[in-house]
Design a protein around this motif. Structure first.
Motif, PDB file in Angstrom:
ATOM      1  N   GLY A 385      20.266  31.782 -48.315  1.00 14.98           N
ATOM      2  CA  GLY A 385      22.366  32.279 -47.149  1.00 14.98           C
ATOM      3  C   GLY A 385      21.598  32.041 -46.026  1.00 14.98           C
ATOM      4  O   GLY A 385      20.677  32.883 -45.286  1.00 14.98           O
ATOM      5  N   ASN A 386      22.303  31.929 -45.509  1.00 18.03           N
ATOM      6  CA  ASN A 386      22.716  31.625 -43.697  1.00 18.03           C
ATOM      7  C   ASN A 386      24.025  32.818 -43.309  1.00 18.03           C
ATOM      8  O   ASN A 386      24.685  32.854 -43.831  1.00 18.03           O
ATOM      9  N   TYR A 387      23.522  33.977 -42.603  1.00 17.73           N
ATOM     10  CA  TYR A 387      24.290  35.023 -42.243  1.00 17.73           C
ATOM     11  C   TYR A 387      25.144  34.613 -41.110  1.00 17.73           C
ATOM     12  O   TYR A 387      25.809  35.490 -41.152  1.00 17.73           O
ATOM     13  N   GLY A 388      24.842  33.901 -40.386  1.00 13.30           N
ATOM     14  CA  GLY A 388      25.015  33.380 -39.415  1.00 13.30           C
ATOM     15  C   GLY A 388      25.250  33.682 -37.761  1.00 13.30           C
ATOM     16  O   GLY A 388      25.725  33.078 -37.505  1.00 13.30           O
ATOM     17  N   TRP A 389      24.406  34.758 -37.719  1.00 11.29           N
ATOM     18  CA  TRP A 389      24.540  34.963 -36.325  1.00 11.29           C
ATOM     19  C   TRP A 389      24.106  34.152 -35.423  1.00 11.29           C
ATOM     20  O   TRP A 389      23.174  34.111 -36.060  1.00 11.29           O
ATOM     21  N   GLY A 390      24.228  34.560 -34.083  1.00  9.95           N
ATOM     22  CA  GLY A 390      23.735  32.878 -33.249  1.00  9.95           C
ATOM     23  C   GLY A 390      25.761  32.291 -33.176  1.00  9.95           C
ATOM     24  O   GLY A 390      24.886  31.328 -32.706  1.00  9.95           O
ATOM     25  N   VAL A 391      26.152  32.161 -34.105  1.00 13.49           N
ATOM     26  CA  VAL A 391      26.765  31.030 -34.096  1.00 13.49           C
ATOM     27  C   VAL A 391      28.542  31.933 -35.126  1.00 13.49           C
ATOM     28  O   VAL A 391      29.086  31.332 -34.312  1.00 13.49           O
ATOM     29  N   VAL A 392      28.414  33.052 -35.527  1.00 18.53           N
ATOM     30  CA  VAL A 392      29.104  33.415 -35.995  1.00 18.53           C
ATOM     31  C   VAL A 392      29.696  35.124 -35.448  1.00 18.53           C
ATOM     32  O   VAL A 392      28.198  35.702 -35.896  1.00 18.53           O
ATOM     33  N   SER A 393      29.903  35.836 -35.734  1.00 18.46           N
ATOM     34  CA  SER A 393      30.254  37.626 -35.249  1.00 18.46           C
ATOM     35  C   SER A 393      31.573  38.160 -35.529  1.00 18.46           C
ATOM     36  O   SER A 393      32.370  37.880 -35.045  1.00 18.46           O
ATOM     37  N   MET A 394      31.422  39.145 -36.527  1.00 13.74           N
ATOM     38  CA  MET A 394      32.621  39.612 -36.056  1.00 13.74           C
ATOM     39  C   MET A 394      32.602  40.807 -35.271  1.00 13.74           C
ATOM     40  O   MET A 394      34.093  40.922 -35.113  1.00 13.74           O
ATOM     41  N   GLY A 395      31.888  40.827 -34.308  1.00 15.55           N
ATOM     42  CA  GLY A 395      31.837  41.707 -32.921  1.00 15.55           C
ATOM     43  C   GLY A 395      31.826  40.795 -31.607  1.00 15.55           C
ATOM     44  O   GLY A 395      32.961  39.675 -31.601  1.00 15.55           O
ATOM     45  N   ILE A 396      31.915  41.445 -31.052  1.00 11.60           N
ATOM     46  CA  ILE A 396      32.348  40.916 -29.404  1.00 11.60           C
ATOM     47  C   ILE A 396      30.471  40.483 -28.833  1.00 11.60           C
ATOM     48  O   ILE A 396      30.057  41.178 -28.508  1.00 11.60           O
ATOM     49  N   GLN A 397      30.709  39.029 -28.385  1.00 10.48           N
ATOM     50  CA  GLN A 397      29.439  38.862 -28.233  1.00 10.48           C
ATOM     51  C   GLN A 397      29.568  37.653 -27.453  1.00 10.48           C
ATOM     52  O   GLN A 397      30.003  36.383 -27.891  1.00 10.48           O
ATOM     53  N   PRO A 398      28.841  37.325 -26.037  1.00 13.49           N
ATOM     54  CA  PRO A 398      29.827  36.060 -25.672  1.00 13.49           C
ATOM     55  C   PRO A 398      28.451  34.777 -25.901  1.00 13.49           C
ATOM     56  O   PRO A 398      27.224  34.838 -26.180  1.00 13.49           O
ATOM     57  N   GLY A 399      29.093  34.127 -25.802  1.00 16.52           N
ATOM     58  CA  GLY A 399      28.178  32.808 -26.210  1.00 16.52           C
ATOM     59  C   GLY A 399      29.192  32.472 -28.113  1.00 16.52           C
ATOM     60  O   GLY A 399      28.482  31.339 -28.586  1.00 16.52           O
ATOM     61  N   ILE A 400      29.699  33.737 -28.511  1.00 23.01           N
ATOM     62  CA  ILE A 400      30.408  33.399 -30.279  1.00 23.01           C
ATOM     63  C   ILE A 400      31.921  33.812 -29.879  1.00 23.01           C
ATOM     64  O   ILE A 400      32.117  34.632 -29.559  1.00 23.01           O
ATOM     65  N   SER A 401      32.525  33.340 -30.208  1.00 24.31           N
ATOM     66  CA  SER A 401      34.116  33.085 -30.324  1.00 24.31           C
ATOM     67  C   SER A 401      34.416  32.842 -31.906  1.00 24.31           C
ATOM     68  O   SER A 401      35.432  33.243 -32.240  1.00 24.31           O
ATOM     69  N   ALA A 402      33.431  32.160 -33.067  1.00 23.18           N
ATOM     70  CA  ALA A 402      34.043  32.200 -34.241  1.00 23.18           C
ATOM     71  C   ALA A 402      33.717  32.964 -35.302  1.00 23.18           C
ATOM     72  O   ALA A 402      32.819  33.798 -34.789  1.00 23.18           O
TER      73      ALA A 402
END
Length: 514
Positions: A385-402
């Motif tokens: 499984g791919n858990y998304g960090w680097g592409v998606v996040s529920m927090g606030i992270q520059p470079g991630i909007s999804a």
């Protein structure tokens, strides 16, 4: 598409599937400073679009106060999003989906929760919790101090004879004797000749685990951080007040050994070491939690070391959960064992800084990991499984909007504001009957112990058991059926100590009361 839903302060539902090919993450992590800048920009959007009606932090408006923790706690992120995006008919609340992109609305929701939390008083720290009686929803208990005088305790594990092993992040493995009385159980001498660790910022001696067949093998497993082999430290610079010494290339390593009758570490073996070109001077996100699966194979976590593109790269061990046999060999059924270029020990990927692993009674693997600004996660792990960090996040992270992406698995629960979840454990004993089968999560930033009620692959209820005794690092069940917990004096904002400072710690246990 994988759903990434939930209550930011509590529950979240997720469905999962095997990872699909992920888009390339940003070229580099924008870092902590970038996160603060994004929060500042989000605050300016709130001022421009919302403060005229809702007021600002610390001031009232004619519309409901959006910084009220009671209001935020009663609404999920999804409910807040619908209100902001669609507006409120018959009120002055317009539909902001016509003004703000969806990702900016999600960022504003996270920012509101972070701002509301920042205005709340910090829990008053109690240095000595001995004898405290706590009444929770289903169980009263008293806190006993098992041992004190530890330096930044990180991991703990019981030997079959009842002795407790505890790691200290600066590099010592300590024995706590069950036979001694009161707080004199900690042996004054650390285990001798343990591996040399690189102890700087978040690095050092991390977790400890006991072989499932310890009575026959005697093996003890450690996760630790080492300086890159062969690297020559340059002369130490002269530091100005407030400056930190520079970091040097380091990496998480997994080893095993035995403790002989003289209290010495012997028969040392290295089970996992990354290629030397993967060592990095970053001083954060080492992961390092250890666990054994029902088949007796060793699982361990490695963080992405502050560079989120590593989490989406199968050619590096960083940002991954790994599975190996106890001798360091690779299980034949690992999901990427036959994929060219992939690290064969990888079990799952797309992780930021995973620090908790626990199997439930049905063999499901639960994992906790630190998010960026908010967005801490509780995940159910699926092989591959791919858990998304680097592409998606529920927090606030520059470079991630999804918050979601096809083929990426969402968290079962997530937390904004951050609680910094560390160790987790499933309670299987009988000393607290109402808690059997519950998952317990330790929180560093949240400085609390949290109980999660599981129903299959869902979390149906959560409760904070205490929140007054400092950073809560790890938890396990002892041979007496009691829960044992590692505590550390608070660090970070408002304490006068840097976030990663070494501070005194202790072991407590929760003694049930009628």
């Amino acid at each position: 598409m994988i759903r990434r839903l939930g209550l930011a302060a509590g529950l979240a539902l997720g469905a999962g599937m095997l990872a699909a090919q992920a888009p390339a993450p940003p070229a580099a992590n924008a870092g902590f400073g970038g996160g603060r800048e994004l929060q500042r920009l989000t605050g300016e959007r709130f001022t421009d679009n919302c403060s005229g009606c809702h007021g600002a932090p610390g001031s009232a408006g004619r519309a409901p106060n959006l910084f009220d923790p009671r209001l935020l706690g009663s609404r999920s992120d999804e409910e807040l999003y619908r209100t902001i995006a669609k507006g409120v008919a018959g009120a002055e609340m317009p539909a902001f989906e016509e003004i703000l992109p969806a990702e900016q609305i999600w960022q504003m929701i996270a920012w509101l929760r972070l701002e509301a939390e920042s205005k709340q008083p910090r829990p008053q720290f109690v240095a000595d919790p001995a004898g405290a009686v706590i009444a929770t929803e289903q169980q009263r208990f008293r806190i006993d101090v098992v041992a004190e005088g530890l330096d930044t305790p990180w991991g703990l594990a019981f030997l079959p004879d009842g002795r407790l092993l505890v790691t200290e992040r600066p590099g010592r493995l300590r024995l706590i004797d069950h036979a001694a009385q009161d707080r004199r159980r900690l042996r004054p001498e650390a285990v001798r000749n343990t591996p040399v660790v690189w102890a700087r910022q978040d690095a050092g001696l991390m977790d400890v685990a006991i072989d499932p067949d310890y009575a026959r093998t005697g093996w003890i497993y450690l996760s630790l951080v080492e300086l890159r082999p062969g690297y020559q430290l340059p002369p130490a610079p002269v530091l100005k007040p407030g400056e930190r010494p520079p970091n040097h290339p380091s990496m998480t390593v997994i080893v095993r050994g035995r403790i002989n009758a003289r209290g010495e570490w012997v028969d040392a073996q290295t089970l996992f070491r990354a290629p030397l070109d993967r060592y990095t001077p970053s001083g954060v996100h080492y992961g390092s939690r250890l666990a054994f699966d029902p088949q007796g194979r060793l699982l361990f976590t490695v963080g992405e070391r502050g560079d989120m593109k590593n989490a989406q790269d199968l050619a590096t061990s960083l940002g991954k959960l790994h599975r190996i046999n106890r001798d360091g060999s690779i299980p034949a059924d690992n999901p990427f064992v036959n994929r060219p270029g992939a690290v064969p020990s990888i079990l799952s990927w797309g992780h930021r800084n995973p620090q908790g692993l626990a199997f439930d009674a049905a063999g499901r693997l639960w994992e906790s990991e630190h998010g960026p600004s908010g967005g801490d996660e509780i995940n159910l792990i699926q092989p591959g499984g791919n858990y998304g960090w680097g592409v998606v996040s529920m927090g606030i992270q520059p470079g991630i909007s999804a918050r979601e992406h096809p083929g990426m698995i969402g968290p079962v629960a997530y937390y904004t504001p951050t609680i910094a979840p560390s160790g987790i454990a499933l309670y299987r004993g009988r000393r607290y009957p109402a808690w059997t089968g519950n998952l317990f999560v330790t929180a560093l930033a949240g400085q609390h112990l949290r109980r999660l009620v599981l129903d299959g692959d869902r979390i149906t209820h959560q409760e904070v058991l205490f929140k007054a005794y400092g950073r809560v690092r790890a938890i396990t069940t002892g041979p007496d059926g009691l829960l044992y917990v590692l505590l550390q004096r608070p660090t970070g904002e408002g304490t006068g100590q840097p976030l990663s400072a070494s501070t005194p710690g202790l072991v407590i246990r929760l003694v049930p009361l009628p």
